[in-house]
Design a protein around this motif. Structure first.
Motif, mmCIF file in Angstrom:
data_model
loop_
_atom_site.group_PDB
_atom_site.id
_atom_site.type_symbol
_atom_site.label_atom_id
_atom_site.label_comp_id
_atom_site.label_asym_id
_atom_site.label_seq_id
_atom_site.Cartn_x
_atom_site.Cartn_y
_atom_site.Cartn_z
ATOM 1 N N CYS A 158 0.822 -1.225 0.000
ATOM 2 C CA CYS A 158 0.000 0.000 0.000
ATOM 3 C C CYS A 158 0.855 1.274 0.000
ATOM 4 C CB CYS A 158 -0.961 0.027 1.182
ATOM 5 S SG CYS A 158 -2.142 -1.335 1.200
ATOM 6 N N THR A 161 -0.867 4.107 -1.675
ATOM 7 C CA THR A 161 -2.244 4.263 -1.212
ATOM 8 C C THR A 161 -2.271 5.201 -0.020
ATOM 9 O OG1 THR A 161 -2.729 1.979 -1.870
ATOM 10 C CG2 THR A 161 -4.275 3.025 -0.339
ATOM 11 N N THR A 162 -3.176 6.172 -0.037
ATOM 12 C CA THR A 162 -3.324 7.061 1.117
ATOM 13 C C THR A 162 -4.155 6.368 2.193
ATOM 14 O OG1 THR A 162 -5.380 8.068 0.342
ATOM 15 C CG2 THR A 162 -3.301 9.062 -0.431
ATOM 16 N N GLU A 165 -7.759 6.346 1.154
ATOM 17 C CA GLU A 165 -8.036 5.311 0.156
ATOM 18 C C GLU A 165 -8.067 3.923 0.792
ATOM 19 O OE1 GLU A 165 -5.973 7.523 -3.718
ATOM 20 O OE2 GLU A 165 -4.783 6.221 -2.406
ATOM 21 N N LEU A 168 -11.332 3.529 2.608
ATOM 22 C CA LEU A 168 -12.434 3.354 1.660
ATOM 23 C C LEU A 168 -12.435 1.949 1.065
ATOM 24 C CD1 LEU A 168 -12.446 6.809 -0.174
ATOM 25 C CD2 LEU A 168 -14.221 5.894 1.336
ATOM 26 N N GLU A 169 -11.244 1.412 0.792
ATOM 27 C CA GLU A 169 -11.157 0.029 0.302
ATOM 28 C C GLU A 169 -11.709 -0.943 1.348
ATOM 29 O OE1 GLU A 169 -7.172 -0.869 -0.802
ATOM 30 O OE2 GLU A 169 -7.095 0.625 -2.405
#
Length: 317
Positions: A158, A161-162, A165, A168-169
């Protein structure tokens, strides 16, 4: 390693009455490993610690190991926690050798302290019949989601990936109700009054660590002096744990980083140790989305988050 759908050889129908055909189960180690665990020998004097990832597992592991080993702080300071109390799934993740997958656990002298993140129906079948002591620790999902994000980045995942994010995933993955995480915790919550199970939460440990230590000593039929209690409270304090190399999973991280060979972010395993720390790191919009996901699951289970965390109704989450 991604999670894959698995199915155990049998279900704990002697413990819980539910429609197991609807239970979605995934495990990153795959079906063959699940079968191996299902058939493993459980010893009567085993002690198991089961949690979702990043829910206070390490904190409780060290607490348990010290209670089980006569408060031998010197031995604890001289050996990595994950060597003293193996993570059931770890060796197979590293070596992918099914024949030796459980070797670290099987080599332990009794009484063994064994850690796992596997759900109730994926744990050894003998655990449901022999019923050795088992400790389960839960945590506010918003906090463990944040903690998981920094943990996986420490392993090189990741990296692009923030945190938003990632959260949210997580919400997308958990769109089905009940989610796997909520199945995981509610199955043990339903068993919380069984004499062989001690159920608690990260938040309760933060509120009153002394009481949890006393509870664990009683649960394991151990005694503790006031001097030992003071040593425990100091040794298990956030400040001490954060700077203790034997409790920050260096032994595991070195092997995982060598296996996956990716760039990583060097976050300390014991990072912030806060209850409610998510408020400093997640936006109001993301928190609202997480709250909605959590509430849908709680409504399905007819529970409140405070109930799962064993907190007073007035507690602010």
């Amino acid at each position: 390693m991604d999670q894959v759908l698995v199915q155990p050889k049998s279900y704990p129908t002697n413990l819980l009455q539910k429609d197991w055909s609807k239970r979605k189960l995934t495990e990153r180690c795959g079906q063959a490993f699940v079968d191996r665990v299902h058939d493993m020998e459980v010893r009567d004097d085993d002690v198991w610690i089961v949690t979702l990832p990043k829910c206070g597992t390490t904190w409780m592991q060290e607490l348990l190991w010290l209670v089980m080993n006569d408060f031998d702080f010197e031995a604890a300071r001289n050996e990595h926690l994950e060597v003293r109390t193996p993570f059931l799934e770890f060796d197979y993740v590293i070596n992918n050798d099914l024949d030796l997958a459980l070797a670290p656990v099987e080599a332990l002298k009794s009484p063994r302290l064994i850690k796992s993140h596997m759900s109730l129906p994926l744990l050894p079948q003998q655990l449901w019949t022999k019923k050795p002591k088992l400790i389960y620790v839960y945590r506010n999902p918003k906090d463990y989601i944040v903690s998981q994000y920094y943990h996986v980045r420490s392993l090189g995942f990741c990296m692009n990936t923030t945190l938003a994010e990632f959260a949210l995933e997580f919400i997308e993955e958990d769109r089905a109700v009940p989610s796997e995480d909520f199945e995981h915790v509610t199955e043990f919550y339903e068993l919380r009054n069984e004499p062989w199970i001690y159920y608690t939460s990260f938040e309760r440990m933060k509120l009153n660590l002394r009481q949890v230590i006393e509870d664990i000593c009683k649960f394991l039929n151990k005694t503790i002096s006031e001097a030992q209690m003071q040593q425990m409270l100091l040794h298990l304090s956030f400040e001490q744990m954060k700077k203790n190399p034997k409790l920050n999973h260096h032994w595991e991280f070195e092997q995982l980083r060598a296996k996956f060979k990716t760039e990583y972010e060097d976050n300390n395993f014991v990072r912030r140790g806060k209850a409610g720390g998510y408020k400093d790191e997640l936006s109001a919009d993301i928190i609202a989305k997480l709250d909605d996901m959590i509430q849908r699951n709680l409504d399905h289970c007819d529970l409140s988050l405070n109930e799962l965390l064993l907190l007073d109704d007035k507690a602010v989450l």
